[in-house]
Design an enzyme around this catalytic site. Structure first.
Site, PDB file in Angstrom:
ATOM      1  N   SER A  27      -7.025   0.332  -1.422  1.00  0.00           N
ATOM      2  CA  SER A  27      -7.700   1.463  -2.049  1.00  0.00           C
ATOM      3  C   SER A  27      -6.818   2.718  -2.042  1.00  0.00           C
ATOM      4  CB  SER A  27      -9.024   1.699  -1.316  1.00  0.00           C
ATOM      5  OG  SER A  27      -9.666   2.845  -1.773  1.00  0.00           O
ATOM      6  N   GLN A  28      -6.388   3.161  -0.867  1.00  0.00           N
ATOM      7  CA  GLN A  28      -5.554   4.362  -0.782  1.00  0.00           C
ATOM      8  C   GLN A  28      -4.107   4.062  -1.163  1.00  0.00           C
ATOM      9  OE1 GLN A  28      -6.356   7.605  -0.098  1.00  0.00           O
ATOM     10  NE2 GLN A  28      -8.513   7.090   0.085  1.00  0.00           N
ATOM     11  N   SER A  51       1.385 -11.448   0.603  1.00  0.00           N
ATOM     12  CA  SER A  51       0.233 -10.577   0.346  1.00  0.00           C
ATOM     13  C   SER A  51      -0.151 -10.654  -1.131  1.00  0.00           C
ATOM     14  CB  SER A  51       0.580  -9.134   0.703  1.00  0.00           C
ATOM     15  OG  SER A  51      -0.345  -8.252   0.091  1.00  0.00           O
ATOM     16  N   GLU A  84      -7.874  -0.939  11.714  1.00  0.00           N
ATOM     17  CA  GLU A  84      -7.908  -1.891  12.825  1.00  0.00           C
ATOM     18  C   GLU A  84      -6.676  -2.799  12.844  1.00  0.00           C
ATOM     19  OE1 GLU A  84     -10.004  -1.697  10.310  1.00  0.00           O
ATOM     20  OE2 GLU A  84     -10.056  -3.671   9.346  1.00  0.00           O
ATOM     21  N   HIS A 108      -5.785   8.723   8.079  1.00  0.00           N
ATOM     22  CA  HIS A 108      -6.930   8.860   8.986  1.00  0.00           C
ATOM     23  C   HIS A 108      -6.341   8.862  10.396  1.00  0.00           C
ATOM     24  CE1 HIS A 108     -10.773   8.490  10.836  1.00  0.00           C
ATOM     25  NE2 HIS A 108     -10.777   7.183  10.998  1.00  0.00           N
ATOM     26  N   GLY A 134      -9.864   5.774  -2.532  1.00  0.00           N
ATOM     27  CA  GLY A 134      -8.591   5.668  -3.228  1.00  0.00           C
ATOM     28  C   GLY A 134      -8.733   5.541  -4.737  1.00  0.00           C
ATOM     29  N   ASP A 191     -14.727  12.503  10.469  1.00  0.00           N
ATOM     30  CA  ASP A 191     -14.754  11.407   9.495  1.00  0.00           C
ATOM     31  C   ASP A 191     -15.668  10.283   9.991  1.00  0.00           C
ATOM     32  OD1 ASP A 191     -13.404  10.204   6.979  1.00  0.00           O
ATOM     33  OD2 ASP A 191     -13.198   8.623   8.474  1.00  0.00           O
ATOM     34  N   GLU A 231     -31.802   6.710  -8.427  1.00  0.00           N
ATOM     35  CA  GLU A 231     -31.963   8.155  -8.648  1.00  0.00           C
ATOM     36  C   GLU A 231     -31.199   9.004  -7.640  1.00  0.00           C
ATOM     37  OE1 GLU A 231     -35.454  10.363  -9.828  1.00  0.00           O
ATOM     38  OE2 GLU A 231     -36.544   8.474 -10.037  1.00  0.00           O
TER      39      GLU A 231
HETATM   40  P1  NAD Z   1      -7.820  -1.233   2.159  1.00  0.00           P
HETATM   41  O1  NAD Z   1      -8.552  -2.210   2.982  1.00  0.00           O
HETATM   42  O2  NAD Z   1      -8.311  -0.867   0.815  1.00  0.00           O
HETATM   43  O3  NAD Z   1      -6.317  -1.744   1.918  1.00  0.00           O
HETATM   44  C1  NAD Z   1      -5.528  -2.211   2.913  1.00  0.00           C
HETATM   45  C2  NAD Z   1      -4.319  -2.921   2.325  1.00  0.00           C
HETATM   46  O4  NAD Z   1      -3.436  -3.157   3.394  1.00  0.00           O
HETATM   47  C3  NAD Z   1      -4.591  -4.283   1.723  1.00  0.00           C
HETATM   48  O5  NAD Z   1      -4.902  -4.232   0.377  1.00  0.00           O
HETATM   49  C4  NAD Z   1      -3.246  -4.964   1.938  1.00  0.00           C
HETATM   50  O6  NAD Z   1      -2.418  -4.706   0.814  1.00  0.00           O
HETATM   51  C5  NAD Z   1      -2.628  -4.255   3.103  1.00  0.00           C
HETATM   52  N1  NAD Z   1      -2.479  -5.015   4.342  1.00  0.00           N
HETATM   53  C6  NAD Z   1      -3.432  -5.594   5.089  1.00  0.00           C
HETATM   54  N2  NAD Z   1      -2.868  -6.170   6.186  1.00  0.00           N
HETATM   55  C7  NAD Z   1      -1.539  -5.906   6.117  1.00  0.00           C
HETATM   56  C8  NAD Z   1      -0.418  -6.221   6.919  1.00  0.00           C
HETATM   57  N3  NAD Z   1      -0.581  -6.935   8.049  1.00  0.00           N
HETATM   58  N4  NAD Z   1       0.805  -5.784   6.539  1.00  0.00           N
HETATM   59  C9  NAD Z   1       0.974  -5.073   5.415  1.00  0.00           C
HETATM   60  N5  NAD Z   1      -0.055  -4.744   4.597  1.00  0.00           N
HETATM   61  C10 NAD Z   1      -1.280  -5.169   4.944  1.00  0.00           C
HETATM   62  O7  NAD Z   1      -7.586   0.070   3.088  1.00  0.00           O
HETATM   63  P2  NAD Z   1      -7.908   1.599   2.706  1.00  0.00           P
HETATM   64  O8  NAD Z   1      -9.376   1.772   2.596  1.00  0.00           O
HETATM   65  O9  NAD Z   1      -7.020   2.021   1.616  1.00  0.00           O
HETATM   66  O10 NAD Z   1      -7.483   2.316   4.074  1.00  0.00           O
HETATM   67  C11 NAD Z   1      -6.150   2.665   4.378  1.00  0.00           C
HETATM   68  C12 NAD Z   1      -6.165   3.917   5.226  1.00  0.00           C
HETATM   69  O11 NAD Z   1      -6.690   4.991   4.450  1.00  0.00           O
HETATM   70  C13 NAD Z   1      -7.010   3.842   6.480  1.00  0.00           C
HETATM   71  O12 NAD Z   1      -6.372   4.568   7.486  1.00  0.00           O
HETATM   72  C14 NAD Z   1      -8.291   4.546   6.068  1.00  0.00           C
HETATM   73  O13 NAD Z   1      -9.002   5.096   7.152  1.00  0.00           O
HETATM   74  C15 NAD Z   1      -7.723   5.619   5.185  1.00  0.00           C
HETATM   75  N6  NAD Z   1      -8.661   6.223   4.250  1.00  0.00           N
HETATM   76  C16 NAD Z   1      -9.398   5.433   3.437  1.00  0.00           C
HETATM   77  C17 NAD Z   1     -10.274   6.007   2.542  1.00  0.00           C
HETATM   78  C18 NAD Z   1     -11.100   5.162   1.608  1.00  0.00           C
HETATM   79  O14 NAD Z   1     -12.008   5.714   1.006  1.00  0.00           O
HETATM   80  N7  NAD Z   1     -10.844   3.885   1.425  1.00  0.00           N
HETATM   81  C19 NAD Z   1     -10.389   7.412   2.467  1.00  0.00           C
HETATM   82  C20 NAD Z   1      -9.562   8.210   3.284  1.00  0.00           C
HETATM   83  C21 NAD Z   1      -8.705   7.600   4.171  1.00  0.00           C
HETATM   84 MG    MG Z   2     -13.417   6.818   7.394  1.00  0.00          MG
HETATM   85 MG    MG Z   3     -14.346   9.816   4.915  1.00  0.00          MG
HETATM   86 MG    MG Z   4     -39.082  11.011  -9.460  1.00  0.00          MG
END
Ligand code: NAD
Ligand code: MG
Ligand code: MG
Ligand code: MG
Ligand code: MG
Length: 334
Positions: A27-28, A51, A84, A108, A134, A191, A231
């Site tokens: 996502s990010q 991957s 994690e 984060h 993201g 957060d 809604e």
């Molecule tokens: P996600 O689950 O969307 O994507 C994680 C990606 O990591 C996977 O698509 C894969 O490409 C890769 N991956 C997984 N295991 C791996 C490994 N062992 N080696 C290399 N690549 C690997 O994660 P996300 O939601 O984008 O979160 C990433 C960070 O952004 C986190 O720290 C999260 O807290 C932060 N964050 C997320 C959001 C959100 O809305 N999603 C918002 C702000 C901050």
């Molecule tokens: Mg969060």
């Molecule tokens: Mg948040």
């Molecule tokens: Mg109503």
């Protein structure tokens, strides 16, 4: 007043000539990599071998390497794998390449704040946390706008960590909306609290409780779905655009009277006391410890609740209704 930075006061000079490695392409990751590239940064993507994201990143025109090669090649290493998994990815592929003068960056603060990752003292460690998913960070950038972001500095080895963080934030488009300075502690704790108490946990349980109350009283599920879930977006849009006063202006006076008289019976003193307890469990590390342990055990509780939630009647009801609303399908994120 919180310190805010905007595009016109940020120079990208601090990161001039530097290569940014985006580790993870979810996502990010995709949003940061694409936005930075289009903002003129030199970007490489680090992924593990096999991957499924490799194809996607390459199709997007990005250079893909192993995590270790990307960390070696880059001056700035942004870790965007799930929180994690970050400790393992850092220990196995990144740590040895974090030589003096480089930057280790997060979206984060979890792993730094709770001591899972301890970087060497001679690297800059900072955080750029977009306040939105993201997919929006990408979509909004393409529209010439930005999702606001938080920046924080954990270690300023070069004396330029804030300038670098701001340059990065500008690169992903966040400075168009505003970049707010915070600390790793504040970002991490707020957060977690926000997603647990209000945005995710609070909102879904509120919707479910409302839906269940109507359905148990004999009302049709479809009506309950529209009233309690569908809604909500319309109301939240009004809140987002103009705060409480805008929403209350737009709804009927009957709705506004109901809001004033009944809201406090639903979110009452008990709820507020529980929120304080939830916050203290975040602050004292209990939540982090439980989540780290849950992952070490292979997520037994997480998987069980996830499966049970999918059995709730609101899921099937929503699927059927949304299939008739083609415009919603189009923006559903996968
Ligand atoms: P996600 O689950 O969307 O994507 C994680 C990606 O990591 C996977 O698509 C894969 O490409 C890769 N991956 C997984 N295991 C791996 C490994 N062992 N080696 C290399 N690549 C690997 O994660 P996300 O939601 O984008 O979160 C990433 C960070 O952004 C986190 O720290 C999260 O807290 C932060 N964050 C997320 C959001 C959100 O809305 N999603 C918002 C702000 C901050
Ligand atoms: Mg969060
Ligand atoms: Mg948040
Ligand atoms: Mg109503
Ligand atoms: Mg009104």
């Amino acid at each position: 007043m919180a310190k805010m930075y905007y595009e016109n006061e940020i120079s990208k000079e601090a990161l001039a000539g530097q290569t940014v490695a985006i580790v993870g392409y979810g996502s990010q990751g995709r949003a940061h990599a694409m936005n930075l590239k289009e903002s003129g940064f030199d970007v490489v993507v680090g992924l593990y071998e096999g991957s499924p994201s490799v194809k996607r990143a390459e199709a997007d025109g990005l250079k893909v390497m192993s995590v270790s090669d990307a960390a070696r090649a880059a001056n700035v290493v942004m870790i965007l794998v799930p929180d994690e998994r970050q400790k393992k990815v850092y220990d196995e592929g990144i740590a040895e390449h974090m030589t003096a003068g480089k930057s280790l960056v997060f979206a984060h603060g979890f792993n730094i704040h709770f001591g899972q990752i301890v970087p060497p003292a001679d690297v800059d460690v900072y955080l750029i946390a977009p306040k939105g998913p993201g997919h929006l960070v990408r979509r909004v950038y393409e529209e010439g706008r930005g999702v606001p972001a938080l920046v924080a500095i954990h270690q300023d080895a070069s004396g330029k960590a804030l300038d670098k963080a701001l340059a990065y934030a500008a690169g992903i488009g966040a400075a168009r909306a505003g970049v707010l300075e915070t600390t790793f502690k504040e970002e991490t704790e707020t957060d977690l609290f926000g997603e647990q108490a209000v945005l995710c946990g609070g909102a879904t349980e509120l919707v479910k409780a409302g839906f269940d109350t109507l359905v148990e009283a004999g009302y049709q599920k479809e009506i309950a779905y529209f009233e309690c879930l569908h809604e909500l977006k319309l109301i939240v849009d009004l809140l987002y655009e103009g705060g409480f006063e805008n929403m209350r202006f737009s709804v009927s006076d009957t709705a506004e009277y109901g809001d004033y008289m009944i809201g406090k019976r639903i979110i009452n003193e008990n709820t507020r006391a529980e929120m304080k307890k939830v916050l203290s469990e975040i602050q004292n590390g209990d939540f982090a410890r439980a989540w780290i342990e849950e992952n070490e055990k292979g997520r037994p509780i997480f998987n069980k609740i996830k499966a049970a939630e999918l059995e709730h009647p609101i899921v099937e009801t929503g699927k059927n209704l949304r299939s008739m609303m083609s415009w919603i399908k189009q923006s559903e994120v996968k």
